[in-house]
Design an enzyme around this catalytic site. Structure first.
Site, PDB file in Angstrom:
ATOM      1  N   HIS A  22       0.865  -1.350  -0.109  1.00 38.93           N
ATOM      2  CA  HIS A  22       0.054  -0.038   0.112  1.00 38.93           C
ATOM      3  C   HIS A  22       0.857   1.147  -0.035  1.00 38.93           C
ATOM      4  CE1 HIS A  22      -2.798  -2.831   2.387  1.00 38.93           C
ATOM      5  NE2 HIS A  22      -3.581  -2.350   1.178  1.00 38.93           N
ATOM      6  N   ASP A 134      -2.722  -7.621  -7.824  1.00 41.98           N
ATOM      7  CA  ASP A 134      -4.230  -7.962  -8.176  1.00 41.98           C
ATOM      8  C   ASP A 134      -4.444  -7.929  -9.652  1.00 41.98           C
ATOM      9  OD1 ASP A 134      -5.661  -8.652  -5.338  1.00 41.98           O
ATOM     10  OD2 ASP A 134      -4.558  -6.699  -4.991  1.00 41.98           O
TER      11      ASP A 134
HETATM   12  P1  AMP Z   1      -6.415  -3.875  -0.814  1.00 42.78           P
HETATM   13  O1  AMP Z   1      -6.221  -2.901   0.479  1.00 42.78           O
HETATM   14  O2  AMP Z   1      -6.138  -5.141  -0.456  1.00 42.78           O
HETATM   15  O3  AMP Z   1      -7.671  -3.720  -1.584  1.00 42.78           O
HETATM   16  O4  AMP Z   1      -5.159  -3.083  -1.795  1.00 42.78           O
HETATM   17  C1  AMP Z   1      -5.332  -1.836  -1.981  1.00 42.78           C
HETATM   18  C2  AMP Z   1      -4.170  -1.721  -3.189  1.00 42.78           C
HETATM   19  O5  AMP Z   1      -3.159  -2.008  -2.947  1.00 42.78           O
HETATM   20  C3  AMP Z   1      -4.450  -2.373  -4.919  1.00 42.78           C
HETATM   21  O6  AMP Z   1      -4.423  -1.622  -5.660  1.00 42.78           O
HETATM   22  C4  AMP Z   1      -3.699  -3.715  -4.397  1.00 42.78           C
HETATM   23  O7  AMP Z   1      -3.491  -4.421  -5.766  1.00 42.78           O
HETATM   24  C5  AMP Z   1      -2.511  -2.909  -4.064  1.00 42.78           C
HETATM   25  N1  AMP Z   1      -1.555  -3.916  -3.324  1.00 42.78           N
HETATM   26  C6  AMP Z   1      -1.888  -4.949  -2.385  1.00 42.78           C
HETATM   27  N2  AMP Z   1      -0.785  -5.735  -2.201  1.00 42.78           N
HETATM   28  C7  AMP Z   1       0.018  -5.230  -2.702  1.00 42.78           C
HETATM   29  C8  AMP Z   1       1.698  -5.693  -2.972  1.00 42.78           C
HETATM   30  N3  AMP Z   1       2.128  -6.541  -1.934  1.00 42.78           N
HETATM   31  N4  AMP Z   1       2.446  -4.690  -3.523  1.00 42.78           N
HETATM   32  C9  AMP Z   1       1.781  -3.801  -4.252  1.00 42.78           C
HETATM   33  N5  AMP Z   1       0.407  -3.343  -4.397  1.00 42.78           N
HETATM   34  C10 AMP Z   1      -0.321  -4.172  -3.272  1.00 42.78           C
END
Ligand code: AMP
Length: 270
Positions: A22, A134
């Protein structure tokens, strides 16, 4: 396309429980924009009935501190009632939404597309940032923005990993100590399969079968492991741009990951 906007906001939609993945998106937004907005909303619309909505990890105080440190100006933290005061109008991105994650999680991408469209309209960013972790979500959103002529740019950033290769994810906290020690196998196996495929495209099916067996033997319950085209996520044929995608359960925890076939650090097929 969004030059008409008087302000200059970089926007990162999230569900909170922040980790370095994030934060990498927030830092990119900080570097590139005058204002940085992060939304924190655990979106009920994208969870299936038997999924982990009620136990999804939440730690708002820590999230605020981490976002502050990353230079975020505004945290947008709506309630479900504010976002969905009545049964919402929804967005369905055809075809792309129905494969892979969409098949395992029916309705998931309608929930994602709908909330992201609402957030784009509320925040009105110039650029929105998403993680390749994702991958299908990135492609669904890219398609929605294109199909609906939304006036913003999208940036997709590489997956941030733990030192042992495990893709960072808020859901990693569900893993027991023993499962956590097995989990890096997911990335290791993706790397091995990609290496084999890169040197011999003939071996796609065999390499994937071997990868699936390796994971099953290590205790994963593999939902899918497949090589897909980056344009439409159909099974790989001869396209130049492909990704190896995986979803697998360790105990009750569902993990996803992916690796691009022709990422710059990998050997291109000659
Ligand atoms: P989430 O809170 O899981 O919905 O993720 C929010 C954003 O962070 C989304 O665009 C995800 O693809 C991105 N994200 C989650 N995990 C990672 C990671 N390990 N590396 C880079 N971006 C990530």
């Amino acid at each position: 396309m969004s030059a008409h906007r008087s302000d200059d906001t970089g926007f990162v939609p999230t569900m909170g429980a922040f980790h370095e993945g994030h934060i990498s998106l927030m830092r990119a937004a900080r570097r590139e924009h005058r204002n940085v907005c992060v939304s924190l909303f655990v979106n009920p619309l994208q969870f299936g009935r038997n999924e982990d909505l009620s136990r999804y990890p939440r730690n708002e105080q820590r999230d605020f501190e981490m976002a502050d440190e990353a230079g975020v100006d505004v945290m947008f933290v709506p309630t479900a009632d504010e976002m969905y005061p009545q049964t919402p109008t929804t967005i369905h991105v055809h075809d792309l939404s129905e494969r892979w994650e969409g098949e395992s999680r029916p309705g998931h991408f309608d929930g994602v597309a709908t909330v992201v469209a609402k957030l784009f309209n509320i925040v009105a960013p110039r650029t929105a940032y998403f993680g390749w972790k994702d991958l299908q979500q990135c492609l669904v959103i890219r398609r929605m923005v294109s199909d609906l002529n939304m006036r913003l740019d999208l940036e997709f950033l590489d997956t941030v990993r733990e030192h042992d290769g495990l893709a960072m994810s808020s859901r990693n906290t569900y893993l027991s100590a023993e499962e956590r020690s097995v989990a890096p196998m997911l990335h290791r196996t993706l790397t091995q399969v990609i290496e084999r495929i890169s040197t011999n495209l003939e071996s796609v099916e065999r390499s994937i079968d071997d990868g699936r067996n390796t994971l099953q033997s290590a205790g994963f319950n593999v939902e899918y492991l497949d090589l897909v085209s980056m344009s439409d996520m159909r099974q790989f044929r001869t396209e130049a741009d492909a990704a190896l995608i995986v979803a697998a359960r360790l105990g009750t925890t569902r993990l996803i990951d992916n690796l691009r076939l022709f990422a710059p650090w990998q050997t291109p097929i000659s």
